[in-house]
Design an enzyme around this catalytic site. Structure first.
Site, PDB file in Angstrom:
ATOM      1  CG  ASP A  20      -1.889   1.099   1.271  1.00  0.00           C
ATOM      2  OD1 ASP A  20      -2.356   1.488   0.194  1.00  0.00           O
ATOM      3  OD2 ASP A  20      -2.206   1.595   2.368  1.00  0.00           O
TER       4      ASP A  20
ATOM      5  CG  ASP B   4      -4.777  -1.948   2.553  1.00  0.00           C
ATOM      6  OD1 ASP B   4      -4.882  -1.789   1.325  1.00  0.00           O
ATOM      7  OD2 ASP B   4      -4.339  -1.081   3.321  1.00  0.00           O
TER       8      ASP B   4
ATOM      9  CG  ASP C  35      18.006 -37.853  15.636  1.00  0.00           C
ATOM     10  OD1 ASP C  35      19.198 -38.126  15.422  1.00  0.00           O
ATOM     11  OD2 ASP C  35      17.063 -38.447  15.107  1.00  0.00           O
TER      12      ASP C  35
END
Length: 885
Positions: free
Chosen positions: A331, A625, A719
């Site tokens: 915008d 918007d 891990d």
């Protein structure tokens, strides 16, 4: 029964609108009739988006294919009676859900803090009397009284207006107040051109008016746009899509490997119970239990880092989406510009006088600048707001004129107001008459340049007065047209003197100057746009303002050059009605500026570019918007000036309203994705190696070298912590110097799978060799050989963390080797591995007897094989990837 509301009230005379709504404007509605309509029509409120419940936030954390895989592994473990394994996997799921829940809940609380909860009241006429009522009690047919500074709380058909102007920027994107007039307009007029209407959510900047309520609540234009927000829906983020794609591949991989291994075991004559236990081990090994936890933690950390940089993120996965952005539709008003008018130059006889944004003002031109500034301060309605310009309320252009007068030391002046002629929409001028200390009266006039030039008879120049003949008028009109073509707003300033204050104000005027005003560009915007260009991100402007004004701002911001392409609102009609074809679609795709754009067109633009393959970020702060913010891949709203509707529709809210913050957020998103790719490569190479170790051993007729609980322990220790350390990488300085990754690019590219194959193969080889040597060379018991295999695998996976970086770099030269979190994770995991062997309860639970000193040496030596293989592959697989990759 309430009356039927006219379909097109802007095209009807006020009397007809009043008749259809059964109201006499002089009296207003009867209070009893108003109460009946209130009961029938409901409150004048928008149906705001319902805040996400705690249950909805919690359930969102478990909507992932990887989580479904873990749940399936839990059910399988329970079916086999392995309650400990099932409990451990459930603990992983609970931890992942808790982290994501509390992070998104905190973001939801931040969003709630941005809401404005003040009660709004409105002045109405009911039963012949004027009074204040709560805005939520307005009904169709109410007569509303407006004054400067009021907020319009319902859609109104104006029936009387005196110099009325309203700020409609939140609805239309128009940066300047709009003149209002009760006269009807064409039925097909665009929203911004319906000058006889006042819209809910807009503000009156000047004048007064009366209007009849024609729409309340969801029946207003703002309500219609709010409905578009709901209909736009939400889209899955690119990261969510990629993780689900990876999860589906893991399902097929797990099923295929399990089937092959079980079949091989049965052919080898293994007992059915052992084969089933092996199947459980494979299921546990194939699923990267740490993936959802590490991904959630990585995204949460990015979310917190963005919050410290004034970007509030609503959803975890939105953090990464910013890094994938290929197009920003921004915008203009309030996003690229400061949403305030400022004087940039004065056009006087014989030249122009530029006005610097700060500091002292220039002088010269025979006092023409001082005279022009004086006229702008005297012919000014905003002066009623007080003597401090920064606190004055009124028209933004008048506030800009007061600011210049204050800087010049000419406001407030010694003059005394003697008469006032309000802005006349027919004449397009206003005048104020002041008594001056030396005697007589000074007439200060300003208005539309065409009108003032036509009314003036003389011109004030450096040498004094001279007649304003046809040639001079033509020259000044051309100067005005050139000013408008460059995107500047213009006013003409004129004056005259007299002996009395009641003379005709617009006769015999002396033209002094044209003043050029602009909504200034934010200072940090050009650098931010340039950074987006370097990062391969295209920026286009989408605004409700005029094309010339928008193009001027776009050029100044660096969005386009002198030959920028502008597409007007009417040209987008085909896009709203359906996909345009051929040249029209190509022109839309190449445009730099979209002007006079309606909310529907913004929504259509987002869909158009998304279907073209872009990852679209949409920025904005107005109600107009909001639908596009909700439809875009990433909606970015302004927190300070943004409307509540826009903030609720967005994925990210910028608390500082700075476009430059988006660049920082894009960098954070790219770093996060790079880190996610690194730890996925790491996790996949570790987990696939576990599957291969178990499957190849069983297929070769050897006992299983790993037990299900041991695999689960590795997945949650070797891990999670190294993977999380990879997720904490800060990224290389050049992460914004490369183009965005292709929107269709998967999380695991072909080169990444090749890397996983090399790394998982080397880990598998090292572990199986250690297992075989422990049995056949060292002569250890099978239980001790399992301990050797376990330790070899654990250490190999720890060293593997240095292999997860970019291809083409030596292992220890990669940026990850300088990541302190990685070294901390390695030390922590080594401590936990030591505890697994040395703490009696833990070693018994995991079935890890002491392998002896020889077994430790064997495991330690062979665990370095993957590190050597990774370094060799990095040096031969090709050139290094860009920084941060």
């Amino acid at each position: 029964m309430p009356p039927r509301i006219p379909d097109l009230p802007h095209s009807l005379p006020p009397e007809e609108v009043a008749g259809q709504l059964r109201v006499r404007p002089g009296d207003g509605l009867d209070p009893a009739e108003a109460a009946r309509r209130r009961a029938a029509c409901g409150p004048n409120q928008l149906r705001g988006r319902k805040p996400r419940s705690l249950a909805a936030i919690l359930l969102h954390q478990f909507r992932s294919v990887v989580v479904y895989l873990l749940a399936a592994a839990t059910v399988l473990a329970l079916a086999m009676g392995d309650h400990l394994e099932a409990a451990a996997i459930l603990a992983v799921l609970a931890l992942n859900g808790a982290i994501g829940f509390f992070t998104e809940w905190h973001a939801a609380r931040s969003m709630e803090a941005l809401r404005h909860l003040a009660e709004t009241c409105t002045r109405v006429r009911r039963g012949g009397l004027a009074g204040m009522i709560a805005a939520r009690d307005l009904v169709p047919g109410d007569v509303v009284l407006l004054e400067a500074g009021d907020m319009v709380t319902a859609d109104l058909r104006l029936i009387r207006a005196a110099g009325l102007q309203s700020d409609e920027s939140v609805l239309t994107g128009e940066s300047l107040p709009v003149d209002k007039d009760p006269a009807p307009v064409a039925a097909e007029a665009l929203l911004a051109d319906r000058t006889c209407m006042a819209w809910k959510g807009t503000a009156v900047t000047r004048g007064s008016a009366e209007g009849i309520v024609t729409g309340t609540g969801m029946g207003t234009e703002i309500g219609r746009i709010s409905r578009l927000v709901t209909e736009a829906g939400t889209e899955a983020t690119p990261l969510e899509v990629r993780l689900d794609q990876l999860g589906r591949k893991l399902i097929w991989l797990m099923l295929a490997l399990a089937a092959v291994t079980v079949a091989a075991g049965l052919l080898r004559g293994h007992p059915l119970g052992d084969i089933v236990q092996t199947g459980v081990a494979l299921a546990v090994a194939a699923v990267p239990e740490g993936l959802p936890v590490v991904a959630t933690l990585c995204l949460a950390r990015g979310m917190w880092r963005m919050a410290r940089r004034n970007a509030v993120v609503n959803h975890l996965s939105s953090v990464e989406t910013l890094g994938a952005t290929t197009l920003i539709l921004t915008d203009k008003t309030g996003t690229l510009t400061e949403n305030r008018m400022t004087v940039v130059r004065y056009l006087v006889d014989g030249g122009e006088i530029g006005i610097p944004p700060i500091g002292s003002l220039p002088s010269g031109r025979g006092g023409l600048l001082e005279l022009a500034i004086r006229i702008g301060a005297l012919c000014n309605g905003a002066a009623q707001g007080g003597e401090t310009p920064g606190r004055a309320a009124g028209d933004p252009m008048e506030l800009a004129l007061l600011e210049i007068a204050s800087r010049a030391g000419l406001f407030p002046g010694p003059e005394r107001l003697a008469a006032e002629h309000a802005f006349d929409p027919a004449r397009l001028m206003m005048a104020r008459v002041h008594a001056v200390p030396e005697g007589g009266y000074f007439y200060a006039v300003k208005g539309a340049p065409e009108a003032v030039i036509a009314a003036a008879s003389h011109l004030r120049g450096p040498g004094g007065l001279r007649p304003l003949d046809i040639a001079a008028r033509t020259e000044w009109l051309e100067r005005n047209h050139a000013m408008a073509a460059s995107g500047l707003r213009g006013l003409a300033l004129a004056m005259k003197t007299g002996d009395r204050p009641d003379a005709p104000p617009y006769d015999g005027l002396v033209l002094v100057a044209l003043v050029a005003l602009a909504d200034p560009l934010r200072k940090d915007v050009p650098a931010a746009v340039a950074a987006c260009r370097r990062a391969g991100i295209r920026v286009a402007m989408v605004t409700g303002d005029h094309g010339a004004t928008a193009l001027s701002i776009a050029r100044e911001a660096g969005i386009c050059g002198e030959n920028g392409i502008v597409i007007g609102g009417r040209e987008l009609a085909a896009l709203v009605q359906g996909q345009p074809g051929g040249a029209a679609a190509g022109r839309i795709a190449a445009a730099d500026v979209f002007a006079r754009v309606s909310p529907e067109a913004k929504l259509a633009l987002v869909s158009f570019f998304r279907e073209a393959g872009h990852v679209v970020a949409m920025t904005g702060d107005g109600v107009n918007d909001a639908p596009a913010l909700g439809k875009a891949d990433i909606g970015i709203a302004m927190g300070r000036r943004g409307t509540q509707v826009a903030r609720e529709a967005a994925d990210v809210v910028l608390r500082d309203d700075s476009f430059a913050t988006i660049v920082s957020a894009v960098r954070e998103g790219r770093v996060i994705f790079d880190n996610i790719r690194k730890f996925v490569i790491y996790l996949m190479s570790c987990n696939i190696s576990e599957v291969l170790i178990v499957g190849l051993a069983v297929g070769a007729g050897l006992p299983a070298p790993l037990l299900p609980l041991q695999i689960l322990f590795l997945n949650l220790v070797t891990d999670v912590f190294p993977a999380f350390a990879l997720g904490l990488g800060r990224g290389a300085p050049g992460v914004l110097a490369r183009p965005p990754r292709p929107p269709c690019e998967p999380l695991m590219r072909p080169q990444d799978w090749r890397r996983v194959a090399v790394l998982s193969g080397s880990i598998t080889l090292a572990t199986l060799v250690a297992f075989a040597l422990a049995l056949l060379w060292l002569g250890l018991l099978p239980e001790q050989a399992v301990s050797v295999a376990f330790l070899t695998l654990a250490l190999a996976q720890l060293w593997n963390v240095f292999n997860a970086g970019g291809i083409g770099r030596p292992t220890f030269a990669a940026p990850d080797a300088r990541n302190p979190f990685i070294w901390g994770a390695i030390l922590l995991c080594l401590s936990l591995l030591a505890a697994a062997f040395l703490v009696p309860g833990a070693s018994a639970l995991l079935r890890l007897p002491d392998p002896g000193l020889a077994g430790l040496y064997l495991a330690s030596g062979l665990s370095s094989l993957p590190l050597i293989a990774g370094a060799a592959y990095s040096g031969t697989a090709g050139p290094a990837e860009p920084d941060g990759r």
